[in-house]
Design a protein around this motif. Structure first.
Motif: not given
Length: 174
Positions: A66, A150-151, A154, A157
């Protein structure tokens, strides 16, 4: 659901104090470690990402993903648009509010610093109340993340190579 909070300081010292204070607040609350990073823009324009480090393991708190992603948000100052391919466009495509993406990309002037963090268990209000007790008045840029965003973040990331994450304890630079 979580929030992304960016605290922009004109003074790098105030940003570092703020970041350290928020790490202590997080530890005192007993919450799961989250990345808290101090992002600086040097006089030559170079952006550095300084992760909060777990003193026991020497690794970034929260694994570094993050914090690395938040640091990358300061690298692209362009406004995302149709058919754009830059970092700002990828963040907007992932579901981040375009105004937030643009504000973060343009937030740091040379010599300034920002504290960037994802807040879940600690609570945004608690973080902002603690910041009010510190020296300096940062510009606050924040956004709420939906589960879908958020998914998608991710997924972004997961594209950060592990060797990039592992370099932070030694040099902390992007």
């Amino acid at each position: 659901m979580s929030d992304l909070i960016i605290l922009v300081y004109r003074n790098q010292t105030e940003a570092y104090v703020s970041g350290e204070t928020l790490v202590v607040l997080q530890q005192e609350a007993g919450t799961e470690p989250e990345d808290i990073v101090v992002v600086t823009r040097a006089a030559d324009g170079r952006v550095s990402v300084n992760h909060s480090i777990d003193l026991a393991s020497g690794e970034p708190l929260g694994g570094g993903r993050w914090g690395t992603m938040l640091g990358m948000m300061f690298l692209d100052t362009r406004k995302p648009g149709p058919r754009s391919k830059g970092l700002a466009a990828q963040f907007a495509e992932a579901g981040l509010d375009e105004k937030f993406v643009v504000a973060v990309g343009q937030a740091l002037k040379k010599g300034e610093a920002a504290v960037a963090m994802r807040v879940r268990l600690l609570g945004t209000d608690r973080v902002l109340e603690k910041v009010k007790t510190l020296k300096g008045t940062p510009k606050v840029i924040r956004t709420r993340l939906s589960a879908d965003t958020e998914d998608a973040l991710h997924d972004l990331q997961d594209q950060i190579p592990q060797h990039v994450l592992s370099q932070f304890p030694s040099d902390g630079l992007i």
